[in-house]
Design a protein around this motif. Structure first.
Motif, PDB file in Angstrom:
ATOM      1  N   ASP A  30       0.851  -1.199   0.000  1.00 51.56           N
ATOM      2  CA  ASP A  30       0.000   0.000   0.000  1.00 51.56           C
ATOM      3  C   ASP A  30       0.885   1.248   0.000  1.00 51.56           C
ATOM      4  O   ASP A  30       1.542   1.567   0.999  1.00 51.56           O
ATOM      5  N   ALA A  31       0.900   1.965  -1.137  1.00 47.92           N
ATOM      6  CA  ALA A  31       1.779   3.130  -1.263  1.00 47.92           C
ATOM      7  C   ALA A  31       1.397   4.239  -0.277  1.00 47.92           C
ATOM      8  O   ALA A  31       2.270   4.985   0.186  1.00 47.92           O
ATOM      9  N   ASP A  32       0.099   4.345   0.068  1.00 52.95           N
ATOM     10  CA  ASP A  32      -0.311   5.366   1.039  1.00 52.95           C
ATOM     11  C   ASP A  32       0.314   5.097   2.405  1.00 52.95           C
ATOM     12  O   ASP A  32       0.710   6.028   3.112  1.00 52.95           O
ATOM     13  N   LEU A  33       0.407   3.806   2.763  1.00 49.84           N
ATOM     14  CA  LEU A  33       1.030   3.456   4.062  1.00 49.84           C
ATOM     15  C   LEU A  33       2.518   3.785   4.039  1.00 49.84           C
ATOM     16  O   LEU A  33       3.067   4.310   5.012  1.00 49.84           O
ATOM     17  N   VAL A  34       3.163   3.468   2.912  1.00 51.90           N
ATOM     18  CA  VAL A  34       4.590   3.777   2.772  1.00 51.90           C
ATOM     19  C   VAL A  34       4.789   5.293   2.870  1.00 51.90           C
ATOM     20  O   VAL A  34       5.663   5.783   3.597  1.00 51.90           O
ATOM     21  N   TYR A  37       4.575   6.435   6.330  1.00 50.86           N
ATOM     22  CA  TYR A  37       5.756   6.064   7.113  1.00 50.86           C
ATOM     23  C   TYR A  37       6.916   7.032   6.846  1.00 50.86           C
ATOM     24  O   TYR A  37       7.611   7.443   7.786  1.00 50.86           O
ATOM     25  N   VAL A  38       7.109   7.413   5.578  1.00 53.67           N
ATOM     26  CA  VAL A  38       8.269   8.262   5.264  1.00 53.67           C
ATOM     27  C   VAL A  38       8.072   9.716   5.692  1.00 53.67           C
ATOM     28  O   VAL A  38       8.958  10.543   5.517  1.00 53.67           O
ATOM     29  N   LEU A  39       6.872  10.005   6.258  1.00 56.18           N
ATOM     30  CA  LEU A  39       6.632  11.364   6.767  1.00 56.18           C
ATOM     31  C   LEU A  39       6.554  11.363   8.303  1.00 56.18           C
ATOM     32  O   LEU A  39       6.155  12.332   8.929  1.00 56.18           O
ATOM     33  N   LYS A  40       6.936  10.226   8.898  1.00 56.19           N
ATOM     34  CA  LYS A  40       6.937  10.133  10.367  1.00 56.19           C
ATOM     35  C   LYS A  40       8.076  10.973  10.926  1.00 56.19           C
ATOM     36  O   LYS A  40       9.118  11.151  10.288  1.00 56.19           O
ATOM     37  N   LYS A  41       7.865  11.433  12.147  1.00 55.43           N
ATOM     38  CA  LYS A  41       8.835  12.312  12.813  1.00 55.43           C
ATOM     39  C   LYS A  41      10.267  11.757  12.746  1.00 55.43           C
ATOM     40  O   LYS A  41      10.485  10.564  12.991  1.00 55.43           O
ATOM     41  N   ILE A  91       9.500   7.301  -1.040  1.00 54.70           N
ATOM     42  CA  ILE A  91       8.338   6.426  -1.301  1.00 54.70           C
ATOM     43  C   ILE A  91       8.746   5.275  -2.219  1.00 54.70           C
ATOM     44  O   ILE A  91       8.448   4.115  -1.936  1.00 54.70           O
ATOM     45  N   SER A  92       9.489   5.587  -3.304  1.00 56.49           N
ATOM     46  CA  SER A  92       9.819   4.490  -4.224  1.00 56.49           C
ATOM     47  C   SER A  92      10.760   3.489  -3.569  1.00 56.49           C
ATOM     48  O   SER A  92      10.599   2.272  -3.753  1.00 56.49           O
ATOM     49  N   SER A  93      11.737   3.969  -2.733  1.00 53.86           N
ATOM     50  CA  SER A  93      12.583   2.949  -2.092  1.00 53.86           C
ATOM     51  C   SER A  93      11.808   2.175  -1.036  1.00 53.86           C
ATOM     52  O   SER A  93      12.057   0.985  -0.830  1.00 53.86           O
ATOM     53  N   GLY A  94      10.821   2.839  -0.376  1.00 48.46           N
ATOM     54  CA  GLY A  94       9.970   2.127   0.588  1.00 48.46           C
ATOM     55  C   GLY A  94       9.160   1.035  -0.102  1.00 48.46           C
ATOM     56  O   GLY A  94       9.055  -0.088   0.392  1.00 48.46           O
ATOM     57  N   ILE A  95       8.610   1.366  -1.264  1.00 48.60           N
ATOM     58  CA  ILE A  95       7.830   0.373  -2.025  1.00 48.60           C
ATOM     59  C   ILE A  95       8.746  -0.782  -2.438  1.00 48.60           C
ATOM     60  O   ILE A  95       8.409  -1.957  -2.309  1.00 48.60           O
ATOM     61  N   PHE A  96       9.947  -0.411  -2.905  1.00 46.78           N
ATOM     62  CA  PHE A  96      10.913  -1.436  -3.323  1.00 46.78           C
ATOM     63  C   PHE A  96      11.236  -2.394  -2.163  1.00 46.78           C
ATOM     64  O   PHE A  96      11.275  -3.607  -2.335  1.00 46.78           O
ATOM     65  N   CYS A  97      11.445  -1.828  -0.950  1.00 49.05           N
ATOM     66  CA  CYS A  97      11.752  -2.667   0.237  1.00 49.05           C
ATOM     67  C   CYS A  97      10.607  -3.632   0.531  1.00 49.05           C
ATOM     68  O   CYS A  97      10.838  -4.803   0.839  1.00 49.05           O
ATOM     69  N   GLU A  98       9.372  -3.119   0.435  1.00 52.22           N
ATOM     70  CA  GLU A  98       8.206  -3.974   0.715  1.00 52.22           C
ATOM     71  C   GLU A  98       8.137  -5.114  -0.299  1.00 52.22           C
ATOM     72  O   GLU A  98       7.857  -6.251   0.060  1.00 52.22           O
TER      73      GLU A  98
END
Ligand SMILES: CC(C)(COP(=O)(O)OP(=O)(O)OC[C@H]1O[C@@H](n2cnc3c(N)ncnc32)[C@H](O)[C@@H]1O)[C@@H](O)C(=O)NCCC(=O)NCCS
Ligand SMILES: Nc1ncnc2c1ncn2[C@@H]1O[C@H](COP(=O)(O)OP(=O)(O)OP(=O)(O)O)[C@@H](O)[C@H]1O
Length: 297
Positions: A30-34, A37-41, A91-98
């Motif tokens: 889910d890209a919205d979840l990623v 996450y990448v906007l967390k403090k 976001i793209s590296s987060g998606i890649f990791c998932e």
């Protein structure tokens, strides 16, 4: 590995469809979840965004006030482009990791639920692309009802994305979600089979394996049939006639295969390939001496 793209407009029902995929055993990224996450403090994305937009986008606990940032970027194109540019690499590296995690777990087909799949050109990595479509009025009503937002805010969000009709025209599979949730489930059941077939076929790494499975099935069916025919009608067709018929039919189906490959897209041609390889092998074997021998024996 096969990546299935799932996209659509805001509030068109992607999450609802993604839940259906999950309930059928497909893993979903889910890209919205990623993006959340990448906007967390204190993450890299957070630091960049706070540096660009200032501390006024923060809540008392230091986390990003998402509705506030949303109001800023969805009413200002340039600011949204800035936010997109800052977060895109995370976001793209987060998606890649998932994807990597799921691949390591052995999944061969992974659904990517990405609202901006076409806008970010990530659709080039996904096949098939499933677009969840609704008409703009339904989309607006559902968005306002879900988020409790004003019409202006909702329209801004809708207009920040590629038009739904354009997304639909780029789809391999369209799910029309203007009806009820029951209608949606019914549609999913229908396309479920198609998606499964496409995904399963495409998950095979080499198209040759499609041809091979068609050919092997043909050989098995042919051998069983020949044995049966040999028992029932030993002299059904003379060898001379079988050879002539096989030559004509072989040429006919060969030419037809070339015609189909020329006319159709790759998705349907893969399915056809399997059928055709079945028919070709079947007919070729029909005129073969070993089959005549099987019948004779
Ligand atoms: C602006 C933010 C903080 C607003 O947060 P909020 O919680 O209100 O909305 P949420 O993140 O749940 O997004 C809801 C929907 O808005 C749409 N949307 C989100 N970001 C964008 C964008 N940059 N452009 C167009 N539509 C977007 C998507 O359809 C998404 O499903 C947030 O959306 C964000 O950080 N967006 C930038 C990251 C991004 O591009 N996300 C989309 C993942 S591909
Ligand atoms: N067929 C339907 N009938 C009625 N309501 C629906 C239907 N499909 C989805 N909804 C509702 O519409 C809203 C939007 O759906 P959903 O959250 O699945 O959209 P989305 O595309 O994932 O949104 P986003 O782009 O914001 O992530 C939700 O409140 C959902 O419950």
């Amino acid at each position: 590995m096969r990546l299935v793209g799932l996209t659509g407009g805001i509030a068109s029902g992607k999450s609802t469809v993604s839940n259906l995929f999950k309930s059928h055993g497909f893993p979903v990224v889910d890209a919205d979840l990623v993006a959340r996450y990448v906007l967390k403090k204190d993450t890299g994305g957070y630091n960049k965004v706070v540096a660009a937009f200032g501390e006024e986008i923060l809540e008392a606990d230091g986390e990003v006030d998402r509705p506030k940032l949303g109001r800023i970027v969805f009413s200002d194109n340039a600011k949204r482009q800035v936010l997109n540019r800052l977060l895109a690499p995370y976001i793209s590296s987060g998606i890649f990791c998932e994807i990597l995690k799921l691949w390591l777990k052995g999944y061969k087909v992974i659904v990517l639920d990405i609202p901006l799949l076409f806008e970010t050109k990530m659709d080039k990595w996904t096949k098939p692309v499933v677009v969840v479509w609704v008409d703009t009025e339904t989309q607006l009503q559902r968005l306002m009802a879900r988020d409790g937002s004003t019409e202006e805010d909702a329209r801004n969000r809708i207009n920040a994305q590629m038009a739904m009709d354009l997304k639909r025209s780029k789809a391999d599979i369209v799910i029309d979600n203007t009806g009820s949730l029951e209608d949606l489930e019914e549609q999913f059941r229908k396309i479920g089979d198609e998606t499964f077939i496409i995904a399963a076929l495409m998950a095979m790494r080499h198209p040759k394996s499609i041809v091979l499975s068609g050919a092997l099935t043909a050989l098995i069916v042919m051998t069983v049939l020949s044995t049966g025919l040999g028992r029932i009608v030993p002299n059904l067709i003379s060898r001379k006639h079988t050879n002539s018929a096989a030559t004509v039919l072989y040429a006919f189906f060969g030419l037809r295969l070339l015609y189909i490959a020329w006319r159709s897209d790759s998705k349907s041609s893969q399915k056809k390939e399997m059928e055709e390889s079945f028919i070709l092998t079947f007919l070729a074997e029909w005129g073969d001496r070993s089959q005549i021998a099987t019948i004779a024996v």
